[in-house]
Design a protein around this motif. Structure first.
Motif, PDB file in Angstrom:
ATOM      1  N   GLN A   1      35.942  70.080 -29.048  1.00 51.36           N
ATOM      2  CA  GLN A   1      34.750  70.267 -30.077  1.00 51.36           C
ATOM      3  C   GLN A   1      34.194  69.008 -29.907  1.00 51.36           C
ATOM      4  O   GLN A   1      32.213  69.423 -29.865  1.00 51.36           O
ATOM      5  N   LEU A   2      34.154  68.279 -29.447  1.00 54.03           N
ATOM      6  CA  LEU A   2      33.234  66.854 -29.389  1.00 54.03           C
ATOM      7  C   LEU A   2      32.677  66.975 -28.279  1.00 54.03           C
ATOM      8  O   LEU A   2      31.586  66.594 -28.139  1.00 54.03           O
TER       9      LEU A   2
ATOM     10  N   LYS B   1      23.026  61.657 -45.467  1.00 53.06           N
ATOM     11  CA  LYS B   1      23.002  62.531 -46.425  1.00 53.06           C
ATOM     12  C   LYS B   1      23.616  63.329 -46.568  1.00 53.06           C
ATOM     13  O   LYS B   1      24.214  63.523 -47.984  1.00 53.06           O
ATOM     14  N   ARG B   2      24.630  63.948 -45.689  1.00 53.56           N
ATOM     15  CA  ARG B   2      26.181  64.927 -45.766  1.00 53.56           C
ATOM     16  C   ARG B   2      27.361  64.088 -45.417  1.00 53.56           C
ATOM     17  O   ARG B   2      28.434  64.905 -46.205  1.00 53.56           O
ATOM     18  N   PHE B   3      27.407  63.159 -45.251  1.00 60.20           N
ATOM     19  CA  PHE B   3      28.694  62.057 -45.785  1.00 60.20           C
ATOM     20  C   PHE B   3      29.058  61.234 -46.289  1.00 60.20           C
ATOM     21  O   PHE B   3      27.598  60.390 -46.137  1.00 60.20           O
ATOM     22  N   SER B   4      30.284  61.175 -46.604  1.00 60.52           N
ATOM     23  CA  SER B   4      30.023  59.548 -47.811  1.00 60.52           C
ATOM     24  C   SER B   4      30.269  57.961 -46.361  1.00 60.52           C
ATOM     25  O   SER B   4      30.386  58.382 -45.612  1.00 60.52           O
ATOM     26  N   PRO B   5      30.343  56.647 -46.706  1.00 60.73           N
ATOM     27  CA  PRO B   5      30.409  55.154 -46.140  1.00 60.73           C
ATOM     28  C   PRO B   5      31.853  56.060 -45.099  1.00 60.73           C
ATOM     29  O   PRO B   5      31.668  55.717 -44.162  1.00 60.73           O
TER      30      PRO B   5
ATOM     31  N   PHE C   1      34.634  58.126 -38.366  1.00 60.84           N
ATOM     32  CA  PHE C   1      34.079  59.223 -37.782  1.00 60.84           C
ATOM     33  C   PHE C   1      34.381  57.807 -36.789  1.00 60.84           C
ATOM     34  O   PHE C   1      34.269  58.352 -34.963  1.00 60.84           O
ATOM     35  N   GLU C   2      32.790  56.896 -37.020  1.00 58.15           N
ATOM     36  CA  GLU C   2      33.604  56.193 -36.396  1.00 58.15           C
ATOM     37  C   GLU C   2      34.482  54.790 -35.511  1.00 58.15           C
ATOM     38  O   GLU C   2      34.285  55.109 -33.955  1.00 58.15           O
ATOM     39  N   GLN C   3      35.237  55.624 -35.836  1.00 57.47           N
ATOM     40  CA  GLN C   3      36.746  54.904 -35.846  1.00 57.47           C
ATOM     41  C   GLN C   3      36.773  55.735 -34.475  1.00 57.47           C
ATOM     42  O   GLN C   3      37.884  55.418 -33.064  1.00 57.47           O
TER      43      GLN C   3
ATOM     44  N   TYR D   1      38.028  55.106 -30.982  1.00 57.67           N
ATOM     45  CA  TYR D   1      39.333  55.358 -30.269  1.00 57.67           C
ATOM     46  C   TYR D   1      38.981  56.426 -29.090  1.00 57.67           C
ATOM     47  O   TYR D   1      40.019  56.191 -27.796  1.00 57.67           O
ATOM     48  N   LEU D   2      38.617  57.385 -28.824  1.00 59.07           N
ATOM     49  CA  LEU D   2      37.977  58.250 -27.976  1.00 59.07           C
ATOM     50  C   LEU D   2      36.727  57.363 -26.568  1.00 59.07           C
ATOM     51  O   LEU D   2      37.320  58.020 -25.350  1.00 59.07           O
TER      52      LEU D   2
END
Length: 147
Positions: free
Chosen positions: A7-8, A116-120, A126-128, A132-133
């Motif tokens: 999916q990514l 606006k959509r996601f919290s910090p 997600f950045e982590q 990792y990937l």
């Protein structure tokens, strides 16, 4: 089965397509516009060709062809590095500097949309996951080894 990496990959392709569409409005490819934006964030609006290859994980020959096209279009100048005659320095021209601002505005708008959509905390997670990937240490796992 639902595979997140698949999916990514599909999402990355979609985002690249969207950026290509945006860049096409300026007669550029997404990769060219990304390169302009990258150079705009470097000291004196310039960097080595090798740094561009590393930043975007692209082959030297691919980078050379892209930069030749950009040079022909008047977006960059390439010169031999003083310290290492084998190394090429790539610098933005004034027209490309204007395009860099356009690219930065586009990317900032996309970032604000996510914020606006996601919290910090969600974005940090997600950045982590992305970090990792991107680690090169699990290459063997992708070849069916180490399982």
């Amino acid at each position: 089965m639902h595979y997140l990496e698949k999916q990514l990959h599909q999402t990355a392709n979609h985002l690249a397509w969207q950026f290509d569409q945006f860049a096409a409005e300026y007669d550029l490819t997404g990769q060219q516009l990304s390169t302009i934006e990258f150079l705009a964030n470097q000291p004196q609006w310039q960097s080595t060709q090798h740094a561009i290859e590393v930043e975007f994980n692209i082959k030297r020959s691919t980078t050379t062809k892209m930069l030749q096209r950009m040079e022909k279009a008047g977006l960059i100048v390439r010169k031999t590095a003083n310290q290492d005659r084998r190394s090429k320095i790539v610098a933005l021209t004034p027209p490309a500097k204007k395009l860099a601002k356009t690219a930065q505005q586009y990317l900032k708008m996309r970032q604000q949309r996510l914020e606006k959509r996601f919290s910090p905390q969600e974005l940090a997670t997600f950045e982590q996951i992305l970090a990792y990937l991107q680690e090169k240490s699990d290459v063997g796992e992708t070849n069916g080894k180490n399982q």
